[in-house]
Write a protein that holds these residues in place. Structure first.
Motif, mmCIF file in Angstrom:
data_model
loop_
_atom_site.group_PDB
_atom_site.id
_atom_site.type_symbol
_atom_site.label_atom_id
_atom_site.label_comp_id
_atom_site.label_asym_id
_atom_site.label_seq_id
_atom_site.Cartn_x
_atom_site.Cartn_y
_atom_site.Cartn_z
ATOM 1 N N LYS A 1 53.052 32.838 43.047
ATOM 2 C CA LYS A 1 52.201 31.937 43.829
ATOM 3 C C LYS A 1 51.929 30.673 43.003
ATOM 4 N N GLY B 1 42.602 41.825 37.373
ATOM 5 C CA GLY B 1 41.848 41.896 38.627
ATOM 6 C C GLY B 1 42.253 40.810 39.584
ATOM 7 N N MET B 2 41.869 40.974 40.836
ATOM 8 C CA MET B 2 42.059 39.917 41.827
ATOM 9 C C MET B 2 41.115 40.143 42.998
ATOM 10 N N THR B 3 40.731 39.046 43.645
ATOM 11 C CA THR B 3 39.772 39.117 44.745
ATOM 12 C C THR B 3 40.198 40.131 45.810
ATOM 13 N N ASP C 1 51.804 37.930 41.650
ATOM 14 C CA ASP C 1 52.023 37.887 40.202
ATOM 15 C C ASP C 1 53.345 38.579 39.906
ATOM 16 N N SER D 1 40.610 38.363 34.473
ATOM 17 C CA SER D 1 40.773 37.172 35.325
ATOM 18 C C SER D 1 41.774 36.144 34.810
ATOM 19 N N ALA D 2 42.161 36.240 33.558
ATOM 20 C CA ALA D 2 43.232 35.399 33.025
ATOM 21 C C ALA D 2 43.758 36.126 31.800
ATOM 22 N N SER D 3 44.920 35.690 31.335
ATOM 23 C CA SER D 3 45.559 36.434 30.261
ATOM 24 C C SER D 3 44.838 36.219 28.917
ATOM 25 N N VAL E 1 48.206 44.219 30.469
ATOM 26 C CA VAL E 1 46.931 44.360 31.194
ATOM 27 C C VAL E 1 46.599 45.834 31.425
ATOM 28 N N ASN F 1 45.570 28.696 37.319
ATOM 29 C CA ASN F 1 44.532 29.559 36.738
ATOM 30 C C ASN F 1 43.905 28.838 35.554
ATOM 31 N N HIS G 1 31.872 34.913 41.995
ATOM 32 C CA HIS G 1 33.244 35.352 41.746
ATOM 33 C C HIS G 1 33.268 36.877 41.721
ATOM 34 N N LYS H 1 40.283 29.700 39.754
ATOM 35 C CA LYS H 1 41.535 29.497 40.457
ATOM 36 C C LYS H 1 41.460 28.229 41.301
ATOM 37 N N GLU I 1 41.295 44.756 27.944
ATOM 38 C CA GLU I 1 41.783 43.750 28.893
ATOM 39 C C GLU I 1 42.154 44.411 30.214
ATOM 40 N N SER I 2 41.625 43.859 31.298
ATOM 41 C CA SER I 2 41.881 44.381 32.640
ATOM 42 C C SER I 2 42.492 43.288 33.505
#
Ligand code: AMP
Length: 509
Positions: free
Chosen positions: A406, A309-311, A389, A285-287, A332, A410, A211, A415, A306-307
């Motif tokens: 989308k 991110g996405m692929t 998002d 990667s999730a809330s 975030v 999650n 991931h 995903k 907390e950050s």
């Protein structure tokens, strides 16, 4: 930084050669000099076997130091395509074929269905052999069959594709996201700057290394900072505190569900926590629920960052900053690398406070999905990439994610594409219609659920359908709940709506 391997080579020039790069619990680490030598050897080996720049090498390895070093060393010569080792045969067949992989790397002796999938597709297998004595992450690659003729490509360059990952999109077919060396190095730099990594930092990696989060936020950001990453065999709440005590990491990054599982064992491990040397904890990667953030900060007495991110962004897009700047629970954070804005459906950027789609642009963002003009036409607008998002920016530039345009599910950071699950369910002989959707879950945030309508005169139990799905889908994609209905409820417009279906069916948290 031009390529991932260059990053490592340049650090050695700066005198980091003898410093630890990749470690594992209970073992002496591989140094930066060792990792560079491995990368050089791997370039030579792959070139000898006909694999050079931008050829794809699928990697199916368990989590651990070899997966981290294989990512760096193979990307030094070719394109890496890490795949989830939990996939079933059918999934491996799809991904290996879709990737047009030039080779598959698996651990020697590891019985993975990826071998059978590669054999069916005529993809040569190279076995990764870790020497019995040696640093964690050290390996040689041994082909198991005749390979193509030698190429003389040498090291990968900045614009070459370093990494391809599939994204579970809204369309049934997962999309290929190519990320160049320039993309992943930019993202690693953004993360390093956000959390002020220095060569003295030690990251404990518990994230899966197929991931983007684990590969870039834990591994490449650390190596790019001249810092080290200690790779565990994967997250295990029972072992976490032992690792914390032994490795004495200065930080770790994880998804919220892992943080929750760690917190649940906090009381039993007070002495270890008191001795810990964590400088920060990162979540992405999730809330992250604000209560979990507060409990983590109180337990570990360090800031929780907390950050977002996405692929497609090679991971980081926004992040809360380190103190003394403000962390806003439930947000975030601020743009942390790429530009971040909010766009309406027509493609106009909205003023502060406006609610719309989060869009990004910057050096870490993919140049576009592979061979998918339709998806790209939808994903890019006026030079911005649409994340799918929904969110809003406050007057201090902090982003709040408010929902998702989308249909992606999650599941605590994993995903799942609902259409992919629909397609498998539809293959069940008794199923006439299937709609997969997200069901609220107290720990995971969302869990996979499905509503099905059976063919007239046919019968099947919830259990039958789940067992059927489990043979063809990796565990995390298998619906935990299957509701059998006479008819699937429609939205106001008469359309099937995945979003809101859980509520309509009374499937609450
Ligand atoms: P992935 O490509 O697996 O990294 O997934 C990216 C998606 O995860 C994003 O588009 C968001 O929907 C979600 N995501 C990532 N980080 C966060 C966060 N901190 N809060 C809420 N959602 C997030």
């Amino acid at each position: 930084m031009t390529s991932a391997a260059d990053t490592v080579l340049k650090l050695i020039d700066r005198g980091t050669g003898g410093r630890p790069a990749i470690g594992a619990p209970g073992r002496q680490p591989m140094t930066f000099a060792g990792l560079t030598a491995l990368a050089r050897r791997t370039i030579a080996t792959l070139n000898t076997y006909g694999i050079g720049r931008n050829r794809r090498v699928a990697i199916v390895l368990d989590n651990g130091p070899e997966m981290a070093s294989a990512f760096i060393a193979i990307a030094a010569a070719a394109t890496t395509a890490p795949l989830n080792p939990g996939y079933r045969l059918e999934e491996f067949e799809f991904y290996l074929a879709d990737l047009k992989a030039a080779a598959l790397v698996v651990a020697k002796g590891a019985p993975t269905p990826a071998r059978e999938a590669a054999a069916k597709l005529g993809i040569p297998i190279m076995e990764l052999v870790a020497p019995p004595v040696g640093a964690p992450g050290d390996f040689v690659l041994e082909p198991t069959q005749k390979m193509p003729d030698t190429v003389a490509d040498g090291p990968a360059q900045a614009d070459d594709v370093a990494l391809v990952l599939h994204t579970s999109g809204t369309t049934s077919r997962p999309k290929i996201v190519p990320l160049s060396h320039a993309n992943i190095c930019a993202s690693a730099r953004h993360i390093r700057e956000t959390i002020a990594l220095s060569p003295d930092d030690v990251c404990l990696n518990i994230m899966p290394l197929f991931h983007i989060h684990g590969l870039i936020a834990a591994v490449l950001s650390s190596l790019g900072a001249g810092a080290s990453v200690v790779c565990t065999p994967g997250f295990n709440a029972l072992k976490f505190f032992g690792w914390l005590d032994e490795v004495k990491p200065s930080w770790y990054t994880a998804v919220p569900t892992m943080h929750q599982a760690i917190l649940a064992r906090g009381d039993r491990n007070k002495e270890i926590i008191a001795r810990a040397r964590l400088r920060l904890i990162r979540s992405s990667s999730a809330s992250l629920p604000p209560q979990v953030m507060a409990a983590l900060e109180e337990t570990f007495r360090c800031p929780v960052i907390e950050s977002y991110g996405m692929t497609e962004a090679a991971h980081q897009m926004a992040s809360n900053p380190l103190p003394p700047r403000t962390r806003k629970p439930g947000s975030v954070g601020v743009a942390a690398g790429p530009d971040v804005a909010i766009m309406d459906e027509a493609g106009n950027l909205l003023p502060t406070g406006g609610l719309g789609e989060v869009v990004i642009r910057g050096p870490n963002v993919t140049r576009g999905y592979e061979s998918n003009p339709d998806a790209n036409a939808k994903a890019f607008a006026n030079g911005w990439f649409r994340t799918g998002d929904q969110g809003t920016l406050d007057d201090e530039g902090y982003l709040r994610i408010t929902g998702r345009l989308k249909e992606l599910i999650n599941r605590g950071g994993e995903k799942v594409s609902p259409l992919e699950v629909d397609e498998i369910l539809m293959d069940h002989p008794a199923v006439q219609q299937a709609v997969t959707f997200a069901m609220p879950h107290d720990k995971l945030g969302e869990e996979v659920a499905a509503a099905v309508v059976l063919r007239e005169g046919e019968s099947a139990s919830e259990r039958d359908i789940r067992d059927f799905a489990a043979k063809r889908l990796a565990d995390f994609k298998v619906p935990r709940k299957v509701v059998i209905l006479a008819e699937i409820p429609k939205g106001a417009t008469g359309k099937l709506q995945r979003i809101g279906l859980a509520q309509k069916l009374g499937l609450g948290a």
